[in-house]
Design an enzyme around this catalytic site. Structure first.
Site, PDB file in Angstrom:
ATOM      1  N   HIS A 153       0.831  -1.202   0.000  1.00 14.50           N
ATOM      2  CA  HIS A 153       0.000   0.000   0.000  1.00 14.50           C
ATOM      3  C   HIS A 153       0.868   1.256   0.000  1.00 14.50           C
ATOM      4  CE1 HIS A 153      -3.717   2.270   0.966  1.00 14.50           C
ATOM      5  NE2 HIS A 153      -2.869   3.077   1.587  1.00 14.50           N
ATOM      6  N   GLU A 154       1.820   1.297   0.922  1.00 15.78           N
ATOM      7  CA  GLU A 154       2.688   2.482   1.012  1.00 15.78           C
ATOM      8  C   GLU A 154       3.629   2.577  -0.181  1.00 15.78           C
ATOM      9  OE1 GLU A 154       1.859   4.641   3.035  1.00 15.78           O
ATOM     10  OE2 GLU A 154       0.555   3.402   4.288  1.00 15.78           O
ATOM     11  N   HIS A 160       1.966   4.662  -2.863  1.00 20.75           N
ATOM     12  CA  HIS A 160       2.120   6.095  -2.600  1.00 20.75           C
ATOM     13  C   HIS A 160       3.539   6.556  -2.914  1.00 20.75           C
ATOM     14  CE1 HIS A 160      -1.798   6.313  -0.842  1.00 20.75           C
ATOM     15  NE2 HIS A 160      -1.497   5.661   0.266  1.00 20.75           N
TER      16      HIS A 160
END
Length: 423
Positions: free
Chosen positions: A18-19, A22
């Site tokens: 997920h990170e 980003h």
């Protein structure tokens, strides 16, 4: 111990991907990423590479990518403050030392008159001079990678064009959306690996592996038997057969099958299985598996799409009141479920990882303040208004949303503790 390791690996993978989404899109947009963190709370591991610090923190309940401009940028350098300056080969300021100046004996010391660290990148002040009592007012220009040193903590300055807010709306939106997107990509990847390892279940009502000590084996069903009907009801797919079996635990069913061109009628009594206060029938047979390239190429997409729709459907039931909040699970519930899934083997654990990843992606896209979906909602409003919402107001909304999410987490965790350890 195996459960603890499985939980840490699974949860770590979900947060990492997920990170990572980003992080990658922030870098592509030219945003300065100050920190890539797994977990919250005190640091237990830290390593800096180029301009980003990579950390693992104590509480494994999430993670974050800290981008320049999202928080108050840095220590404020005020007029009248005395700082030490170090220079690079181009005579530009490479370090501004606020505290600990004695560690840099060759630095030039000034009393600050003005510092502009975002647009024009300069610091002006009265340089100490032995010749002039009051010193000389000079302007020094900063390197774009200049470092501020305060209490032995080094912070790189972020010129305006390297800050999150300076980027185009499309770049900011994609940077935020990339987190959930990478959760779906992780699920797709895991489902594809599962397909490669075990093959893709065939939709036709053809029996695959017959599990030992199951109802199918006891009744005499064999691998590659084609199920034509059950109790007179036509069966057109393996899913049809599974549905009928699940609905009739401990009830005799007559399977009409085709075996090598001959029709047989075989009575089968599904075993009664009880799981999480639900009961269903099971006969101990797997679907036939296809390992052709064509099937493997689309299996990950099909499974990711199927489970995305199923999770959205369950969320719809929560909104309409058909699904109780007491049935939600937090970290404790996920840990207990992981323990059960781990007992069923590595394939089931991989499938569980993919489902959790899809769930995390969907939950983060909900238009709730403090979640990625909430931030995307603000971007949508910005697109309609033609200008961004006041940052302080938006920050307050996200803060309230975060507080409510933490309250919900506490409630769900307490329900999990009561359900699994008290009742």
């Amino acid at each position: 111990m195996n459960t603890v390791i499985s939980f840490i690996v699974i949860f770590g993978a979900l947060v990492f991907f997920h990170e990572l989404g980003h992080f990658i899109f922030a870098k592509r947009s030219g945003i300065l990423v100050r920190e890539f963190a797994i977990g919250f709370g005190p640091k237990i591991f830290s390593s800096k590479k180029k301009e980003t610090t990579y950390t693992i923190r104590l509480l494994p309940i999430g993670g974050f990518v800290r981008m320049a401009g999202e928080d108050p940028e840095m220590v404020d350098i005020k007029p009248g403050q005395r700082v030490a300056l170090l220079f690079d080969d181009n005579e530009k300021v490479s370090k501004i030392v606020i505290t600990g100046k004695d560690r840099f004996p060759n630095a030039r010391t000034i009393e600050v008159e003005k510092a502009e660290l975002e647009h024009q990148l300069f610091i002006r002040g009265y340089e100490d001079s032995e010749d002039e009592e009051e010193g000389t007012l000079k302007t020094f220009y900063l390197s774009r990678e200049a470092i501020i040193v305060d209490n032995q903590i080094e912070t790189q300055i972020a010129p305006w064009d390297r800050q999150f807010a300076s980027k185009k709306l499309s770049q900011r939106a994609m940077t935020i959306f990339a987190g959930p997107l990478f959760n779906f990509i992780l699920a797709l990847f895991v489902f594809t690996i599962i397909g490669i390892i075990q093959g893709v279940p065939v939709e036709d009502p053809v029996l695959g592996k017959i599990l030992p000590e199951g109802a199918a084996q006891e009744a005499g069903l064999q691998e590659n038997d084609i199920v034509l009907s059950i109790d007179g009801s036509e069966v057109s797919s393996f899913a049809d057969m599974t549905k009928i079996v699940r609905e009739h635990p401990n009830e005799e069913l007559i399977f009409t099958i085709d075996r090598n061109g001959q029709t047989h009628e075989i009575p089968v009594t599904p075993n009664r299985i009880v799981q999480e206060e639900m009961e269903f029938g099971q006969i101990g047979v797997q679907a036939n598996l296809d390992k052709s390239f064509g099937k493997l190429a689309i299996y990950g997409f099909q499974e990711t799409y199927h489970w995305t729709i199923e999770i959205i459907r369950l969320l719809g039931k929560l909104v309409t009141g058909q699904f109780s909040i007491d049935m939600l699970s937090g970290p404790v519930g996920i840990y207990v479920s992981t323990e059960e899934v781990a007992k069923a083997g590595i394939i089931n654990l991989m499938r569980w990882t993919a489902l959790l990843s899809i769930n995390l992606g969907i939950m983060n896209l909900l238009p709730i303040p403090a979640l990625d979906g909430g931030r995307l909602l603000f971007f949508g409003v910005e697109a309609l208004r033609g200008k961004p919402i006041d940052r302080q107001k938006e920050g307050l909304v996200h803060f309230i949303g975060f507080a409510l999410l933490m309250l919900l987490m506490i409630v769900v965790t307490w329900n999990d503790i009561q359900r699994f350890f008290i009742n």
